[in-house]
Scaffold this motif. Structure first.
Motif, mmCIF file in Angstrom:
data_model
loop_
_atom_site.group_PDB
_atom_site.id
_atom_site.type_symbol
_atom_site.label_atom_id
_atom_site.label_comp_id
_atom_site.label_asym_id
_atom_site.label_seq_id
_atom_site.Cartn_x
_atom_site.Cartn_y
_atom_site.Cartn_z
ATOM 1 N N ALA A 193 -25.923 -21.827 -20.002
ATOM 2 C CA ALA A 193 -25.564 -21.923 -21.422
ATOM 3 C C ALA A 193 -26.711 -22.477 -22.263
ATOM 4 O O ALA A 193 -26.828 -22.151 -23.448
ATOM 5 C CB ALA A 193 -24.329 -22.800 -21.595
ATOM 6 N N LEU A 228 -18.918 -28.024 -31.997
ATOM 7 C CA LEU A 228 -19.519 -26.842 -31.352
ATOM 8 C C LEU A 228 -19.561 -26.972 -29.835
ATOM 9 O O LEU A 228 -19.351 -25.986 -29.115
ATOM 10 C CB LEU A 228 -20.922 -26.608 -31.909
ATOM 11 N N ASP A 239 -16.195 -26.163 -28.440
ATOM 12 C CA ASP A 239 -16.011 -24.702 -28.480
ATOM 13 C C ASP A 239 -16.785 -24.029 -27.346
ATOM 14 O O ASP A 239 -16.258 -23.167 -26.632
ATOM 15 C CB ASP A 239 -16.534 -24.129 -29.806
ATOM 16 N N ALA A 240 -18.053 -24.428 -27.213
ATOM 17 C CA ALA A 240 -18.912 -23.780 -26.221
ATOM 18 C C ALA A 240 -18.384 -23.995 -24.808
ATOM 19 O O ALA A 240 -18.440 -23.085 -23.967
ATOM 20 C CB ALA A 240 -20.339 -24.324 -26.339
ATOM 21 N N ILE A 281 -15.356 -24.215 -23.819
ATOM 22 C CA ILE A 281 -14.229 -23.296 -23.548
ATOM 23 C C ILE A 281 -14.784 -21.926 -23.147
ATOM 24 O O ILE A 281 -14.359 -21.331 -22.147
ATOM 25 C CB ILE A 281 -13.312 -23.150 -24.790
ATOM 26 N N VAL A 282 -15.732 -21.429 -23.918
ATOM 27 C CA VAL A 282 -16.328 -20.124 -23.593
ATOM 28 C C VAL A 282 -16.989 -20.176 -22.213
ATOM 29 O O VAL A 282 -16.828 -19.273 -21.383
ATOM 30 C CB VAL A 282 -17.355 -19.712 -24.669
ATOM 31 N N PHE A 286 -14.750 -19.624 -19.101
ATOM 32 C CA PHE A 286 -14.397 -18.246 -18.738
ATOM 33 C C PHE A 286 -15.613 -17.498 -18.180
ATOM 34 O O PHE A 286 -15.483 -16.697 -17.250
ATOM 35 C CB PHE A 286 -13.775 -17.535 -19.941
ATOM 36 N N GLU A 287 -16.795 -17.784 -18.723
ATOM 37 C CA GLU A 287 -18.009 -17.154 -18.190
ATOM 38 C C GLU A 287 -18.270 -17.600 -16.752
ATOM 39 O O GLU A 287 -18.716 -16.812 -15.909
ATOM 40 C CB GLU A 287 -19.209 -17.518 -19.067
ATOM 41 N N VAL A 328 -16.135 -15.640 -14.345
ATOM 42 C CA VAL A 328 -16.634 -14.281 -14.110
ATOM 43 C C VAL A 328 -17.751 -14.301 -13.076
ATOM 44 O O VAL A 328 -17.766 -13.493 -12.147
ATOM 45 C CB VAL A 328 -17.155 -13.644 -15.418
ATOM 46 N N ILE A 375 -8.019 -16.185 -14.948
ATOM 47 C CA ILE A 375 -8.104 -16.358 -16.405
ATOM 48 C C ILE A 375 -6.734 -16.676 -16.987
ATOM 49 O O ILE A 375 -6.589 -17.532 -17.856
ATOM 50 C CB ILE A 375 -8.678 -15.097 -17.069
ATOM 51 N N GLY A 384 -6.101 -19.960 -18.981
ATOM 52 C CA GLY A 384 -5.700 -19.801 -20.378
ATOM 53 C C GLY A 384 -4.409 -20.540 -20.663
ATOM 54 O O GLY A 384 -4.275 -21.230 -21.674
ATOM 55 N N ILE A 400 -10.111 -19.201 -29.361
ATOM 56 C CA ILE A 400 -11.082 -18.820 -28.326
ATOM 57 C C ILE A 400 -10.341 -18.496 -27.020
ATOM 58 O O ILE A 400 -10.587 -17.469 -26.385
ATOM 59 C CB ILE A 400 -12.115 -19.948 -28.082
ATOM 60 N N VAL A 401 -9.443 -19.370 -26.639
ATOM 61 C CA VAL A 401 -8.679 -19.128 -25.404
ATOM 62 C C VAL A 401 -7.876 -17.828 -25.527
ATOM 63 O O VAL A 401 -7.844 -17.000 -24.608
ATOM 64 C CB VAL A 401 -7.734 -20.321 -25.113
ATOM 65 N N PHE A 418 -9.694 -14.508 -24.728
ATOM 66 C CA PHE A 418 -9.843 -14.127 -23.321
ATOM 67 C C PHE A 418 -8.504 -13.716 -22.708
ATOM 68 O O PHE A 418 -8.423 -12.797 -21.889
ATOM 69 C CB PHE A 418 -10.516 -15.263 -22.547
ATOM 70 N N GLU A 419 -7.430 -14.378 -23.129
ATOM 71 C CA GLU A 419 -6.104 -13.991 -22.630
ATOM 72 C C GLU A 419 -5.737 -12.577 -23.097
ATOM 73 O O GLU A 419 -5.116 -11.810 -22.363
ATOM 74 C CB GLU A 419 -5.050 -14.983 -23.120
ATOM 75 N N ILE A 454 -15.532 -9.691 -20.564
ATOM 76 C CA ILE A 454 -15.613 -11.146 -20.748
ATOM 77 C C ILE A 454 -17.062 -11.572 -20.910
ATOM 78 O O ILE A 454 -17.383 -12.415 -21.754
ATOM 79 C CB ILE A 454 -14.978 -11.887 -19.562
ATOM 80 N N CYS A 497 -22.976 -19.830 -25.846
ATOM 81 C CA CYS A 497 -24.357 -20.273 -25.721
ATOM 82 C C CYS A 497 -25.024 -19.463 -24.613
ATOM 83 O O CYS A 497 -24.354 -19.053 -23.689
ATOM 84 C CB CYS A 497 -24.395 -21.743 -25.326
ATOM 85 N N PRO A 498 -26.315 -19.234 -24.664
ATOM 86 C CA PRO A 498 -27.299 -19.865 -25.553
ATOM 87 C C PRO A 498 -27.464 -19.214 -26.920
ATOM 88 O O PRO A 498 -28.094 -19.816 -27.780
ATOM 89 C CB PRO A 498 -28.608 -19.710 -24.761
ATOM 90 N N ILE A 558 -21.571 -19.556 -31.706
ATOM 91 C CA ILE A 558 -21.503 -21.029 -31.639
ATOM 92 C C ILE A 558 -22.920 -21.598 -31.672
ATOM 93 O O ILE A 558 -23.213 -22.545 -32.416
ATOM 94 C CB ILE A 558 -20.740 -21.475 -30.372
#
Lengths: 298, 298
Positions: free
Chosen positions: A26, A116, A119-120, A122-123, A126-127, A130, A144, A148, B122-123, B126-127, B144, B153-154, B158
């Motif tokens: 990230a 931020l 937020d990041a 949370i993303v 999920f990444e 994967v 997921i 979720g 955000i959640v 993905f759901e 995803i 990020c990066p 965000i």
């Protein structure tokens, strides 16, 4: 070193390595440098890493064959947890100056980066899933869905926090969402990562989450700041529901012990049930700081 | 009604239906009622829904066979966008009182619910993807990854917003992340949803995102609040980089037209390229309000 401690150390190493890889990814090329620093600050050094340890311990108990999946599920759960702490500490919520024994993220980096970073994370959760599921993509959808549900709405930790914005918050529902949901996601994700049916593992997570919340309420009324790594007495100041204030200290401690016993009794039959029980007993012994644990054992 | 308008209406119906289903799911049993109301408020009524329309238009152009996947990818992109608007409007960032012609979310529901709604969206993104990919789970991981990159990020939106927290923000990198990244995710997700290679679709999204950002900068200096649905002149007040202030109004308009032409020229060969070009021409004509579009055409 005894066997349980050894298991715990192995799990811990796997968790930190996966979190390190996620944060490195990230904060790679193109990432604004203060954001990258704030992401690292939010994730390291960690707290007890209870939830991801639980995920890995359940995955081991279910004889997982793809450690990368369980590792990623564990790290994803922890990233969601770290994100929720950063947002819960914001001035508009708890306005907490201290977290995990150091300045809270917004105190160190400002409110904007705290928003931020939450937020990041949370993303990133999920990444991370994967990447971990690359070897078995058919497990991704279930994981997921579990994460979720644990994190979001209608009844994950975000919804749990939102109960604090309602005129009336029913204690059981509030705690089930605010704390129980992510513990339930942790146990269920451990099972799903190992290809086992996640449903039967919900109760273990919910009971442990409820126990953890009760322990948190107890620490908030009966601990001191040095022991806790964050200010005490916040629940009363913020007018939050609290088991310790509702039941009294001894009542709350008795309730805590009952919940832990119920959690352990709920462990579904699986090849590694005995080892899992031992890990959970060790973890829950640390729910209360030493001074209170004595009172609990008395 | 001409063919392009008809296509646009069909896309619009699919987007609103999928968003409605996502919000209904998130505000289901157990959801605190103010949170449920705030989630609806953040998503409906929408703005131009440019990004999800782009996703669907690209998926159509690539002859998608599973409309549910493209619909979910489009809705997920829009949920991420709505979430970013709610957080960008917070007092610690833009402190925006108005958004989409009504009170911003924190003005209507308070700062705490604004933080939580942004998180929840955000959640939900993905759901929503998981539900949409039920018929073709092998497409989930790619989608995803694309959405995560566009949002996080990066270098997603965000990270783009985080450039505002750095002492120096390079204009191109800032705009590419803050706006371009989610437009690129929109076109790439459209391709991936249809089973096409997403890479060749990145330029289209990036150019449109850049064009949209330039148009936004132009509107901010040369529009009025009634036309825009939010206060004008904010970039200068907030000291944000702005193409319109750097290049002057006419320079910025010329740059905008060039970007749109480059975007359209970048469309990869595919069965529905002509229809897609028509949809994009129609969309980009609306980037500037009527008073400025005349000046652009002159």
């Amino acid at each position: 070193m005894d066997a349980v401690k050894r298991i715990e150390q192995t799990l811990s190493t796997a968790i930190e390595q996966t979190l390190t890889a996620s944060v490195a990814q990230a904060s790679g090329a193109g990432c604004p440098s203060r954001l990258a620093a704030a992401l690292r600050y939010a994730v390291f050094p960690g707290g007890a890493r209870l939830r991801p340890q639980l995920t890995l311990a359940v995955a081991c108990a279910c004889s997982e064959e793809h450690p990368a999946i369980a590792d990623s599920a564990a790290a994803a759960i922890e990233l969601l947890h770290c994100g929720s702490l950063v947002h819960d500490d914001l001035p508009c919520f708890d306005d907490a100056p201290i977290r995990r024994g150091k300045a809270s993220l917004h105190s160190a980096f400002g409110e904007r980066l705290a928003v931020l970073v939450g937020d990041a994370l949370i993303v990133m959760a999920f990444e991370t899933l994967v990447r971990g599921c690359a070897a078995a993509p058919h497990r991704l959808a279930a994981l997921i869905t579990i994460l979720g549900r644990g994190a979001g709405c209608p009844a994950g930790i975000i919804a749990g926090q939102a109960w604090e914005c309602e005129p009336v918050a029913p204690l059981a529902e509030y705690q089930r969402a605010k704390t129980g949901a992510l513990f339930a996601a942790a146990t269920m994700a451990g099972a799903a990562a190992a290809g086992a049916e996640p449903g039967p593992w919900r109760t273990l997570g919910e009971k442990l989450g409820e126990a953890y919340q009760v322990a948190d309420d107890i620490r908030d009324v009966a601990s001191d700041e040095a022991e806790l790594g964050k200010p005490v007495g916040r629940d009363a100041i913020l007018g939050r529901p609290s088991a310790a204030r509702e039941m009294g200290l001894d009542g709350a401690i008795a309730h805590l012990n009952k919940l832990i016993a119920e959690a352990i009794a709920s462990i579904p039959e699986c090849s590694g049930a005995a080892g899992l029980r031992a890990v959970i007993e060790m973890q829950t012994q640390r729910f209360l700081p030493a001074s209170l644990a004595k009172r609990a054992a008395a």
